[in-house]
Design a protein around this motif. Structure first.
Motif, PDB file in Angstrom:
ATOM      1  N   LYS A 198      23.430  15.473 -15.857  1.00  0.00           N
ATOM      2  CA  LYS A 198      22.356  16.376 -16.287  1.00  0.00           C
ATOM      3  C   LYS A 198      21.163  16.399 -15.328  1.00  0.00           C
ATOM      4  O   LYS A 198      20.316  17.290 -15.414  1.00  0.00           O
ATOM      5  CB  LYS A 198      21.871  15.982 -17.684  1.00  0.00           C
ATOM      6  N   HIS A 199      21.085  15.429 -14.445  1.00  0.00           N
ATOM      7  CA  HIS A 199      19.939  15.337 -13.536  1.00  0.00           C
ATOM      8  C   HIS A 199      20.371  14.911 -12.143  1.00  0.00           C
ATOM      9  O   HIS A 199      21.448  14.329 -11.957  1.00  0.00           O
ATOM     10  CB  HIS A 199      18.899  14.331 -14.059  1.00  0.00           C
ATOM     11  N   PHE A 200      19.517  15.197 -11.173  1.00  0.00           N
ATOM     12  CA  PHE A 200      19.608  14.608  -9.850  1.00  0.00           C
ATOM     13  C   PHE A 200      18.482  13.582  -9.720  1.00  0.00           C
ATOM     14  O   PHE A 200      17.374  13.796 -10.221  1.00  0.00           O
ATOM     15  CB  PHE A 200      19.410  15.666  -8.752  1.00  0.00           C
ATOM     16  N   ILE A 201      18.735  12.484  -9.040  1.00  0.00           N
ATOM     17  CA  ILE A 201      17.700  11.509  -8.714  1.00  0.00           C
ATOM     18  C   ILE A 201      17.417  11.657  -7.214  1.00  0.00           C
ATOM     19  O   ILE A 201      18.291  11.427  -6.378  1.00  0.00           O
ATOM     20  CB  ILE A 201      18.122  10.071  -9.049  1.00  0.00           C
ATOM     21  N   VAL A 202      16.186  12.041  -6.905  1.00  0.00           N
ATOM     22  CA  VAL A 202      15.824  12.379  -5.528  1.00  0.00           C
ATOM     23  C   VAL A 202      14.989  11.269  -4.909  1.00  0.00           C
ATOM     24  O   VAL A 202      14.020  10.789  -5.505  1.00  0.00           O
ATOM     25  CB  VAL A 202      15.049  13.714  -5.478  1.00  0.00           C
TER      26      VAL A 202
END
Length: 513
Positions: free
Chosen positions: A270-274
């Motif tokens: 559900k998300h990207f970790i940048v």
């Protein structure tokens, strides 16, 4: 020059009576000023004023000061000279210049195949809006402060922020200056708009105001989901939120393919970790949103990252004003919803490249006007500056420098107008195929032109050209900042090489001498 207060009419004899430190009048182009109370406040001291007490100081004034100084000290004007016809043109904010080559040729009475009545109406309406904002813009440039929300939102209310991004359906939500409809608006309207902002002669401020937005918003308009567009675009075009394009990194200037900022999907998808850093990000210190190039599992992707936890920006002081908000941006474990993906995952390189032509073209339009302003400044200065008993313009060497400047500016501007015509008459695919090379070469030529124009302008203005205030302030600004155009959006050398490489793709295999 107009004034609401009651002004008297005086004879020359009456003026000559007021010629002492306790009773000091001077005249400038037929206007009478009582400077008795001002003499001790005069930045240059009382002596220069006493030298002209009771006399005409027109030539001396225009040899030292810009016309806007008279506006600033209008309160000291008490009257006019009887039967005197003013010799100096008083240029009101919003008006066109009558100085040769100070405006594009179509706006100085020459015929043009490119412009119609809507372009003239739009240019005049935009100038009427922006000219009264010039002084405030220059104050921000000098102080280095962030462009205010009020300033930004005033532009937003006129549809000017949206118009900076070019023709498109988003303009239907705005009433554009001059009564121009969204369907009428084309790249020539946009060319004129960029030129009017260049007239601020506040490049750092203008970059902080528009630079990041103009090059970042298209990534959302063209590649964002409908929901993302509906949320972000109205906020940015109204001036309530700011946006930046975050591609360049400390390790990879023009080498976009080797960016190191990473985006890793969470286990639930559900998300990207940048994580990573970006550098030299225009408007970055002020931005609420960052259109960001990241490295995903199998390639480059583009994400829209909202300022929040894990996003930090640090101001970078460059050669122009900190008002630009040029920033070092750090992303540390920033959580970004997958819905903020711009375009397709691992296909972000297409998004990165998609707006380069327009970005470079918009830089050309502003650079052309910046150079044209230098021509106007030099033409005026050469006509009013007295040296060795004659005007500068009476010296052949000065006329030759002006000729070089004019010829360079007009040649490049004609090329820009030709490219603009192509943009108006080609779809995106054809532009991508045919215009990348010519725009790159034109950008290379424009920055070489700026170099030469700036150099000649400095020689014409002399010491004033390296002084941030007064007569040479616009020349000093150009000299200090023109290299931004030579580096940002693709360095000169890369533009020259790109132009030739693009030409080689179409080089006929059998061509021989």
């Amino acid at each position: 020059m107009s004034s609401k207060k009651q002004l008297q009419v005086y004879s020359q004899e009456e003026i000559r009576k007021h010629a002492s430190a306790d009773d000091l009048w001077i005249t400038i182009d037929g206007s009478v000023y009582d400077l008795t109370r001002f003499a001790d406040l005069h930045p240059g001291g009382a002596f220069p004023l006493l030298e002209f007490a009771g006399k005409d100081a027109t030539d001396a004034f225009y040899g030292l000061h810009r016309q806007d100084v008279l506006r600033k000290y209008d309160r000291y004007k008490i009257g006019t000279i009887a039967d005197f016809k003013p010799q100096v043109e008083w240029r009101e904010p919003g008006s066109s210049s009558k100085v040769p080559y100070a405006e594009p040729m179509a706006f100085q009475g020459f015929k043009s195949p490119y412009y119609n009545e809507s372009h003239f109406k739009f240019r005049d309406a935009v100038r009427a809006i922006l000219d009264p904002m010039i002084e405030e813009a220059r104050q921000y440039e000098e102080s280095g402060e962030k462009p205010s929300d009020e300033f930004l939102q005033k532009l937003g209310a006129h549809g000017i922020l949206a118009a900076n991004v070019g023709p498109g359906p988003w303009l239907k939500a705005f009433k554009l200056p001059g009564g121009i409809s969204a369907d009428e608006y084309d790249h020539f309207h946009e060319l004129l708009l960029h030129g009017e902002f260049a007239r601020f002669s506040a490049p750092g401020f203008t970059s902080g105001l528009l630079g990041g937005m103009t090059i970042s918003v298209p990534t959302v308009l063209n590649f964002g989901s409908p929901a993302l567009r509906a949320k972000v675009i109205p906020e940015v075009f109204s001036g309530k939120k700011r946006m930046a394009l975050a591609i360049t990194e400390p390790y990879t200037g023009s080498d976009v393919a080797n960016i190191k900022t990473t985006a890793v999907k969470t286990p639930d998808g559900k998300h990207f970790i940048v994580n990573g850093v970006k550098k030299w990000i225009t408007t970055g210190h002020h931005a609420d949103y960052f259109s960001t190039a990241v490295r995903t599992e199998k390639g480059i992707s583009m994400l829209l990252i909202e300022r929040g936890e894990g996003v930090e920006t640090k101001l970078i002081k460059t050669s122009y004003s900190p008002s630009a908000g040029t920033a070092y941006v750090t992303f540390e474990n920033v959580k970004v919803p997958v819905e903020h993906l711009l375009g397709k995952e691992n296909k972000g390189f297409h998004v990165v490249l998609s707006n380069f032509n327009r970005e470079r073209w918009s830089m050309l339009t502003g650079a052309s006007m910046a150079a044209r302003l230098a021509v106007e400044e030099c033409f005026k200065w050469a006509n009013q500056r007295q040296v060795f008993g004659k005007r500068l313009i009476d010296q052949p060497v000065i006329r030759f420098k002006l000729a070089k400047m004019i010829a360079s500016v007009e040649s490049v501007h004609s090329w820009i107008e030709h490219l603009t015509y192509q943009m108006d008459n080609m779809d995106y695919a054809e532009q991508s195929s045919k215009l990348a090379g010519p725009i790159a070469l034109c950008k290379y030529k424009v920055t070489r032109m700026l170099h030469d124009v700036s150099d000649d302008a400095c020689q014409i203005f002399g010491g004033r050209a390296i002084t941030k205030t007064g007569m040479g302030r616009q020349i000093e600004t150009l000299q200090r900042t023109y290299k931004f155009t030579a580096i940002l959006g693709g360095a000169e050398e890369i533009m020259a090489d790109l132009g030739v490489r693009q030409a080689m793709k179409k080089f006929p295999i059998g061509a021989r001498l």
